[in-house]
Design an enzyme around this catalytic site. Structure first.
Site, PDB file in Angstrom:
ATOM      1  N   GLU A 258      -1.838  -3.639  17.948  1.00  0.00           N
ATOM      2  CA  GLU A 258      -3.176  -4.488  17.931  1.00  0.00           C
ATOM      3  C   GLU A 258      -3.480  -4.654  16.438  1.00  0.00           C
ATOM      4  OE1 GLU A 258      -4.923  -5.564  20.078  1.00  0.00           O
ATOM      5  OE2 GLU A 258      -4.427  -4.420  21.954  1.00  0.00           O
TER       6      GLU A 258
ATOM      7  N   CYS B 157     -11.645  -6.456  13.537  1.00  0.00           N
ATOM      8  CA  CYS B 157     -10.475  -7.525  13.630  1.00  0.00           C
ATOM      9  C   CYS B 157     -10.709  -8.885  14.354  1.00  0.00           C
ATOM     10  CB  CYS B 157      -9.355  -6.870  14.459  1.00  0.00           C
ATOM     11  SG  CYS B 157     -10.208  -6.031  16.259  1.00  0.00           S
TER      12      CYS B 157
HETATM   13  P1  NAD Z   1      -4.035   0.256   8.095  1.00  0.00           P
HETATM   14  O1  NAD Z   1      -2.703  -0.462   8.571  1.00  0.00           O
HETATM   15  O2  NAD Z   1      -4.055   0.137   6.686  1.00  0.00           O
HETATM   16  O3  NAD Z   1      -4.410   1.650   8.519  1.00  0.00           O
HETATM   17  C1  NAD Z   1      -4.470   2.023   9.890  1.00  0.00           C
HETATM   18  C2  NAD Z   1      -4.029   3.406  10.172  1.00  0.00           C
HETATM   19  O4  NAD Z   1      -2.519   3.336  10.104  1.00  0.00           O
HETATM   20  C3  NAD Z   1      -4.569   4.360   9.458  1.00  0.00           C
HETATM   21  O5  NAD Z   1      -4.768   5.429  10.215  1.00  0.00           O
HETATM   22  C4  NAD Z   1      -3.470   4.852   8.460  1.00  0.00           C
HETATM   23  O6  NAD Z   1      -3.542   5.961   8.031  1.00  0.00           O
HETATM   24  C5  NAD Z   1      -2.276   4.534   9.364  1.00  0.00           C
HETATM   25  N1  NAD Z   1      -0.836   4.131   8.408  1.00  0.00           N
HETATM   26  C6  NAD Z   1      -1.020   3.574   7.205  1.00  0.00           C
HETATM   27  N2  NAD Z   1       0.099   3.536   6.904  1.00  0.00           N
HETATM   28  C7  NAD Z   1       1.192   4.066   7.705  1.00  0.00           C
HETATM   29  C8  NAD Z   1       2.584   4.241   8.004  1.00  0.00           C
HETATM   30  N3  NAD Z   1       3.265   4.041   7.378  1.00  0.00           N
HETATM   31  N4  NAD Z   1       2.750   4.803   9.239  1.00  0.00           N
HETATM   32  C9  NAD Z   1       1.871   5.289  10.175  1.00  0.00           C
HETATM   33  N5  NAD Z   1       0.773   4.994  10.001  1.00  0.00           N
HETATM   34  C10 NAD Z   1       0.341   4.510   8.797  1.00  0.00           C
HETATM   35  O7  NAD Z   1      -5.248  -0.590   8.410  1.00  0.00           O
HETATM   36  P2  NAD Z   1      -6.691  -0.340   8.224  1.00  0.00           P
HETATM   37  O8  NAD Z   1      -7.138  -0.791   6.909  1.00  0.00           O
HETATM   38  O9  NAD Z   1      -7.219   1.249   8.302  1.00  0.00           O
HETATM   39  O10 NAD Z   1      -7.601  -1.172   9.181  1.00  0.00           O
HETATM   40  C11 NAD Z   1      -7.880  -2.323   9.032  1.00  0.00           C
HETATM   41  C12 NAD Z   1      -6.639  -3.366   9.869  1.00  0.00           C
HETATM   42  O11 NAD Z   1      -6.830  -3.012  11.218  1.00  0.00           O
HETATM   43  C13 NAD Z   1      -7.186  -4.820  10.049  1.00  0.00           C
HETATM   44  O12 NAD Z   1      -6.077  -5.587   9.554  1.00  0.00           O
HETATM   45  C14 NAD Z   1      -7.673  -5.017  11.135  1.00  0.00           C
HETATM   46  O13 NAD Z   1      -7.635  -6.364  11.528  1.00  0.00           O
HETATM   47  C15 NAD Z   1      -6.688  -4.240  11.875  1.00  0.00           C
HETATM   48  N6  NAD Z   1      -7.571  -3.891  13.257  1.00  0.00           N
HETATM   49  C16 NAD Z   1      -7.145  -4.324  14.321  1.00  0.00           C
HETATM   50  C17 NAD Z   1      -7.677  -4.160  15.696  1.00  0.00           C
HETATM   51  C18 NAD Z   1      -7.457  -4.730  16.990  1.00  0.00           C
HETATM   52  O14 NAD Z   1      -7.580  -4.178  17.835  1.00  0.00           O
HETATM   53  N7  NAD Z   1      -6.337  -5.814  16.879  1.00  0.00           N
HETATM   54  C19 NAD Z   1      -8.956  -3.276  15.724  1.00  0.00           C
HETATM   55  C20 NAD Z   1      -9.333  -2.756  14.458  1.00  0.00           C
HETATM   56  C21 NAD Z   1      -8.741  -3.241  13.294  1.00  0.00           C
END
Ligand code: NAD
Length: 483
Positions: free
Chosen positions: A255, A289
Site C-alpha cells: 500500500e 496517501c
Molecule cells: P516510509 O516508507 O518512510 O516508512 C513507512 C514504514 O516503513 C515506517 O514504519 C518505517 O520505519 C519503515 N521502514 C523504513 N525503511 C524500511 C526498510 N528498509 N525496511 C522495512 N521497513 C522500513 O513511509 P512514511 O514516510 O512513514 O509514510 C508516508 C508514505 O506512506 C507516503 O508515501 C504515503 O503515501 C504512504 N502511505 C500509503 C498508504 C496506503 O494505504 N496506500 C497509507 C498511508 C501512507
C-alpha cells in the site's frame, strides 16, 4: 495493570509482556505542534525481534488462533474492538501530541481501528471454501489457510487505524502477526497492545515492536521466519521490502503513495467540491496517501474554483491539534523541509501561488495551506507525492484531456469525479486508473470498501472482504472415492 508507559518510556508489546527492548536504546518522540518532548519509546532491535519471531511461530504452530473455533476467534476480536474503544480518549491525547493531528482525528483513528476488528471479527467464521464438481468418483473442495507469521510495517500518518486495518484481517484468518510501529509516532500504536492484553490475545499471537525502519523493519521483512509481508508506506521503502520478499519468495501486500486527482466538470456542484477539497487536502495536513493532491477543473469554472479554494485555504483556523483546529502541523521538521522544497520548485516551474506557499511563522512545523494554480501537469509538483497541505489546480477543456491528465502519473491510488451527470460519472470512473474512485465526495467509503493501488501505488487490497484473501492461501483437497 499494564506497564505500557512508565516514567516517560513506552515499552514494546512482545509476546504478551511489556519489555524495554535491546540494550536500553530508545527513540525520542516529539510533539510537532510545539516541539515538546512527549516521551521516549524503548527501541526493539535484533534480540527482541528474534524473540517475537519465535513466539509468533510457536503460537501459530500451537494453533492458538488458527485452530480456535472461528466464531470464538470472532468473539476475541470483538473484545479487542471494545478494549480499543475504551482506550480511545486516553489514546487520542497521546496520538494527537506525537503526530500533530487534531484530537478528534486521533480519536477517530482509534474508533476506526475498533471498526476493523468488529468488521473482520464478524467474518472470522465466514471464510468459506467451495466444492468443485469432478463427477461421481471424486469429492473436491478448497479451504483457506492462514500463511503463518505476518510481518506488518506501519507508517506514521495513521499509525493506529492502519495497524488495525492489517492486523484485524490477519487475525481473523488465524495468522500470528508482528507489527513494526513508525519511529516518528510509535506511542499510540504501542498502546494498542494494552487492548490486546486486556482482551487476552494468546501469548505470541501478536507483538508490537518499536524500532527504526532501516534496522528493525529491514530485519523483520528479511527474516526467513516471515510468511507474509504487509507494507504501508512510501514507494522507495516498498521497493526495498519487495527485494527482501523476492529473496525469500514471500507474498506481500503493498500500500504505497499517490498523487490522486479530482476531476471537476462544468456541472460540478461548487460547494460539494470545496467541502471535499477541505478534507481531501487539508485533513491531517495533507499527509494522507489518498489526498486530493491534484484538482483538474473544466475551464468554464476554473477561475471560480481557484478563487474559492484560495479563500478556503486562507480561512482555515490553525493551531495545536489539542485545540481541534482546521489545520495542524506536519509530522516533523524534515517533513516540513521536504514540503517547502517541492513547493518552491512549483513556482520555478511556472505555477501561481493562489494561497500559502511557505511555512507559517509560528512555533511547530506548520506549512501554510497551499493552493497552486496553473500547474503544468508534467512538472515535478504534479508528478511527485508532496505529503503535505499542498494541492495543484490545472484547467482542462475536454473529458478526454481530463482523463489523460488524471491518469498521467506513475501512481494510481484513488481519483474523484465531480459532476451532476451520472452517465458521465460512470463513464469517467471506469476510465480512471485508480484502485478507488470517489464521485461527488472525496473519502466516501469506509472499513468495508476495498482500497489499494494501481501502478506505483502498490498492489493487493486492504479493507472489505476483498482484503481477507490477502491473508490466506487456498488449498485444494481432491479425494478419490474409488477405493
Ligand atoms: P516510509 O516508507 O518512510 O516508512 C513507512 C514504514 O516503513 C515506517 O514504519 C518505517 O520505519 C519503515 N521502514 C523504513 N525503511 C524500511 C526498510 N528498509 N525496511 C522495512 N521497513 C522500513 O513511509 P512514511 O514516510 O512513514 O509514510 C508516508 C508514505 O506512506 C507516503 O508515501 C504515503 O503515501 C504512504 N502511505 C500509503 C498508504 C496506503 O494505504 N496506500 C497509507 C498511508 C501512507
Amino acid at each position: 495493570m499494564t506497564t505500557f508507559l512508565n516514567d516517560g518510556l513506552a515499552r514494546n508489546f512482545l509476546a504478551g509482556s511489556w519489555v524495554e527492548g535491546d540494550k536500553g536504546a530508545s527513540i525520542a518522540v516529539e510533539d510537532p505542534g510545539n516541539q515538546d518532548h512527549v516521551a521516549d519509546c524503548a527501541q526493539a532491535r535484533e534480540e527482541s525481534l528474534a524473540q517475537a519471531l519465535e513466539a509468533a511461530r510457536a503460537s501459530f504452530e500451537r494453533g492458538d488462533l488458527a485452530d480456535m473455533k472461528p466464531a470464538e476467534r470472532g468473539r476475541l476480536m470483538i473484545r479487542i474492538a471494545q478494549e480499543i474503544r475504551n482506550l480511545a480518549d486516553e489514546g487520542a491525547k497521546l496520538l494527537c501530541r506525537e503526530s500533530g493531528k487534531t484530537l478528534d482525528a486521533a480519536r477517530d483513528e482509534f474508533i476506526e481501528a475498533a471498526q476493523y476488528f468488529e468488521y473482520y471479527g464478524g467474518v472470522a467464521d465466514k471464510i468459506e471454501g467451495k466444492s468443485i464438481p469432478l463427477g461421481p468418483d471424486y469429492a473436491d473442495f478448497t479451504v483457506f489457510e492462514p500463511y503463518g507469521v505476518s510481518a506488518q510495517i506501519v507508517p506514521w500518518n495513521f499509525p493506529v487505524s492502519i495497524a488495525g486495518r492489517s492486523l484485524a484481517p490477519s487475525m481473523a484468518a488465524g495468522n500470528s502477526t508482528i507489527i513494526k510501529s513508525p519511529e516518528l509516532d510509535p506511542l499510540a500504536l504501542a498502546m494498542l497492545g494494552v487492548a490486546l492484553e486486556r482482551a487476552e490475545v494468546p501469548t505470541g499471537a501478536v507483538s508490537i515492536l518499536n524500532g527504526i525502519g532501516s534496522d528493525l523493519g529491514a530485519k523483520l521483512v528479511a527474516s526467513s521466519q516471515v510468511d507474509q509481508i504487509v507494507f504501508t508506506g512510501s514507494v522507495p521503502t516498498g521497493q526495498h521490502i519487495l527485494r527482501s520478499a523476492g529473496d525469500n519468495v514471500v507474498p506481500s501486500l503493498m500500500e504505497l503513495g499517490g498523487k490522486s486527482a479530482a476531476v471537476a466538470f462544468d456541472d460540478a456542484d461548487m460547494d460539494t467540491l470545496m467541502s471535499s477539497l477541505k478534507s481531501g487536502i487539508f485533513y491531517n495536513a495533507g499527509q494522507v496517501c489518498s489526498a486530493m493532491a491534484r484538482v483538474l477543473v473544466h475551464r468554464s469554472i476554473y477561475d471560480q474554483a481557484v478563487e474559492r479554494a484560495a479563500a478556503l485555504a486562507n480561512g482555515l483556523s490553525v493551531g495545536h491539534g489539542l485545540e481541534n483546529p482546521d489545520h495542524t502541523p506536519v509530522v516533523s521538521s524534515l517533513q516540513l523541509q521536504r514540503v517547502e522544497e517541492i513547493t518552491s520548485t512549483a513556482r520555478q516551474d511556472g505555477a501561481r501561488v493562489a494561497a500559502g506557499g511557505a511555512r507559517l511563522d509560528r512555533e511547530g512545523y506548520f506549512m501554510a495551506p497551499t493552493i497552486l494554480a496553473d500547474v503544468d501537469p508534467a512538472s515535478r509538483i504534479a508528478q511527485e507525492e508532496v505529503f503535505g497541505p499542498v494541492t495543484c489546480f490545472t484547467p482542462f477543456d475536454t473529458e478526454e484531456e481530463a482523463v489523460a491528465m488524471a491518469n498521467g502519473t506513475e501512481f494510481g491510488l484513488v481519483a474523484g469525479v465531480f459532476t451532476r451527470d451520472l452517465a458521465r460519472a460512470h463513464r469517467v470512473a471506469r476510465k480512471l486508473r485508480a484502485g478507488q474512485v470517489f464521485v461527488n465526495e472525496w473519502f466516501a467509503g469506509g472499513v468495508s470498501t476495498p482500497f489499494g493501488g494501481v501502478g506505483k501505488s502498490g498492489f493487493g487490497r486492504e479493507k472489505g472482504l476483498e482484503a481477507l484473501y490477502n491473508y490466506v492461501r487456498t488449498k485444494n483437497i481432491a479425494i478419490s472415492l474409488k477405493v
